[in-house]
Enzyme design. Structure first.
Site, PDB file in Angstrom:
ATOM      1  N   LYS A 186      49.762  37.761  37.572  1.00  0.00           N
ATOM      2  CA  LYS A 186      49.894  38.855  36.605  1.00  0.00           C
ATOM      3  C   LYS A 186      51.364  39.263  36.396  1.00  0.00           C
ATOM      4  O   LYS A 186      52.239  38.881  37.165  1.00  0.00           O
ATOM      5  CB  LYS A 186      49.068  40.056  37.071  1.00  0.00           C
ATOM      6  CG  LYS A 186      47.551  39.781  37.119  1.00  0.00           C
ATOM      7  CD  LYS A 186      46.983  39.390  35.774  1.00  0.00           C
ATOM      8  CE  LYS A 186      45.488  39.556  35.600  1.00  0.00           C
ATOM      9  NZ  LYS A 186      44.606  38.755  36.410  1.00  0.00           N
TER      10      LYS A 186
HETATM   11  C1  LIG Z   1      43.029  39.362  36.726  1.00  0.00           C
HETATM   12  C2  LIG Z   1      41.987  40.107  36.025  1.00  0.00           C
HETATM   13  C3  LIG Z   1      41.075  40.943  36.675  1.00  0.00           C
HETATM   14  C4  LIG Z   1      40.887  40.978  38.154  1.00  0.00           C
HETATM   15  O1  LIG Z   1      41.993  41.059  38.914  1.00  0.00           O
HETATM   16  P1  LIG Z   1      42.083  40.449  40.395  1.00  0.00           P
HETATM   17  O2  LIG Z   1      43.272  41.203  40.915  1.00  0.00           O
HETATM   18  O3  LIG Z   1      42.354  38.984  40.266  1.00  0.00           O
HETATM   19  O4  LIG Z   1      40.851  40.783  41.115  1.00  0.00           O
HETATM   20  C5  LIG Z   1      40.199  41.693  35.924  1.00  0.00           C
HETATM   21  N1  LIG Z   1      40.201  41.630  34.586  1.00  0.00           N
HETATM   22  C6  LIG Z   1      41.052  40.828  33.917  1.00  0.00           C
HETATM   23  C7  LIG Z   1      41.006  40.826  32.433  1.00  0.00           C
HETATM   24  C8  LIG Z   1      41.949  40.020  34.605  1.00  0.00           C
HETATM   25  O5  LIG Z   1      42.741  39.207  33.926  1.00  0.00           O
END
Ligand SMILES: *Cc1c(COP(=O)(O)O)cnc(C)c1O
Length: 396
Positions: A186
């Protein structure tokens, strides 16, 4: 998008603070921690940056969604409306609190279509959960009007659009609750982590307790705390929080780099009449984490995606065939195979998702999303733009 491209001495310093005193847990051990409360500090920074009264950091974005839903009292018998294009985490979080995810069509914003949301509302609906996929947002004003009319909670999944804005407000802060992920890929990363923001004192208070076994966090003796209600462990460790602090400080410079690289690519592709761009709702500003394009047909989109690969253009995604992000390939969720039993209500509710989502298919079949990296030099972005154009000309 990936913040890991920018790891440096700032992250090292924050982590070293934690290692120097050895307290890796966010609560307790006050005498040993030399004043370092990294998770708490990250919460203060996140709330301030997102112009929200409260922030709660947790162990992942999935945990943030789960804790947000539980904090708002969502559970058994409740339906949560979510888009067909998202990450499986949205679906999982809803099921994990005992509620039922109800899939809903997207439009040319690539997020929830407000008209389709209206049609999906039943007397069981409790939450509308737009997912701001790939750096841009849902039409939040329309969704908020619908939520207000039907007394529903608006929960924004802003995991892929941190730093974007809508109506001059940071994404995540427009609804009743907003969630972010700090997982490894992210824009802001701390390895694994997440956060939720809200202006509701009650939701914040619930979240604070729920993510730590229901602890009331009153006083400085954990052993003597009471537990007003059931909770679980979704705590973020101090090590992860330390990385998050340094990363969040870089958010604005990261966004500027994303915008710069995005703009070079977009301007180049604008010269190709067959290529059109995802609609950004009025007053919305993207985070520029991805450049999302439409080809005129599904066939051409598939060809363009293959041609990008052949021309050495990496990190472009054709989500239509992807089994994490688009409902069509979620065989384990649509006909749920679950280790623990789902409730009869959930199983019955999930049947509603067993239909085709033609409007979603029509948009997603034509979509290619190109990740915007922050480590590229200007020269590299320009070369990428030329290769993309070459690839597109070879198939159009
Ligand atoms: C990455 C993501 C999540 C979940 O995040 P994690 O930290 O990987 O559990 C939820 N929603 C979206 C749209 C994402 O891209």
């Amino acid at each position: 998008m990936p913040g890991f491209e920018l790891f440096g001495t700032e992250e090292q310093k924050e982590v070293q603070d934690v290692l120097d005193n050895g307290v890796l847990m966010r609560y307790g051990f006050d005498g040993n921690r030399n004043g370092h409360y990294k998770a708490l500090e990250l919460e203060k920074d996140l709330a301030e940056r997102m112009q929200s009264k409260y922030a709660q950091v947790v162990s992942s974005g999935t945990a943030a969604l789960t804790v947000a839903l539980a904090s708002a009292g969502v559970g058994s018998g409740d339906e949560v409306i979510m888009p067909t294009f998202t990450f499986v985490a949205s679906f999982e979080a809803i099921l994990s609190v005992g509620a039922t995810p109800i899939l809903c069509d997207i439009d040319d914003t690539l997020t929830l279509d407000p008209e389709a949301v209206k049609a999906a509302i039943t007397d069981k609906t409790k939450v509308v959960m737009p997912v701001h996929m790939c750096g841009s947002m849902a039409d939040l004003k329309k969704l908020k009007t619908i939520c207000d009319e039907h007394n529903l909670i608006l929960l924004e999944d802003a995991c892929q659009a941190i730093g974007g804005t809508y109506d001059n407000k940071p994404l995540g802060s427009y609804g009743d609750l907003g969630c972010f992920s700090f997982d490894y890929v992210k824009t802001v990363t701390c390895g694994e982590g997440g956060g939720l923001i809200t202006n509701s004192k009650q939701y914040a208070d619930h979240a604070h307790k729920y993510q730590d076994h229901g602890h009331d966090h009153i006083g400085n003796n954990r052993g003597a705390e009471t537990h007003p209600f059931l909770g679980y462990n979704y705590r973020l460790s101090e090590l992860n929080a330390a990385v998050g602090i340094a990363q969040l400080r870089k958010l604005d410079s990261t966004l500027a780099l994303q915008e710069k690289n995005y703009t070079i690519l977009r301007n180049a592709l604008s010269e190709i009449p067959e290529v059109t761009f995802r609609r950004v709702p009025e007053t919305g500003v993207e985070s520029y984490a991805f450049l999302n394009i439409f080809l005129p047909t599904e066939k051409l989109a598939k060809k363009a995606h293959t041609a990008f690969g052949e021309h050495g253009v990496d990190v472009c995604f054709y989500w239509y065939d992807n089994n994490w992000h688009y409902y069509r390939k979620w065989e384990h969720l649509l006909e749920p195979t679950s280790l623990n039993k789902l409730s009869q209500e959930q199983l019955a509710g999930l049947q509603k998702n067993n239909k085709s989502f033609d409007a979603s298919d029509a948009w997603m079949g034509r979509t290619i999303s190109c990740l915007i990296k922050v480590g590229w030099t200007e020269q590299e972005v320009k070369e990428r733009a030329s290769k993309m154009i070459e690839a597109l000309k070879s198939i159009l």
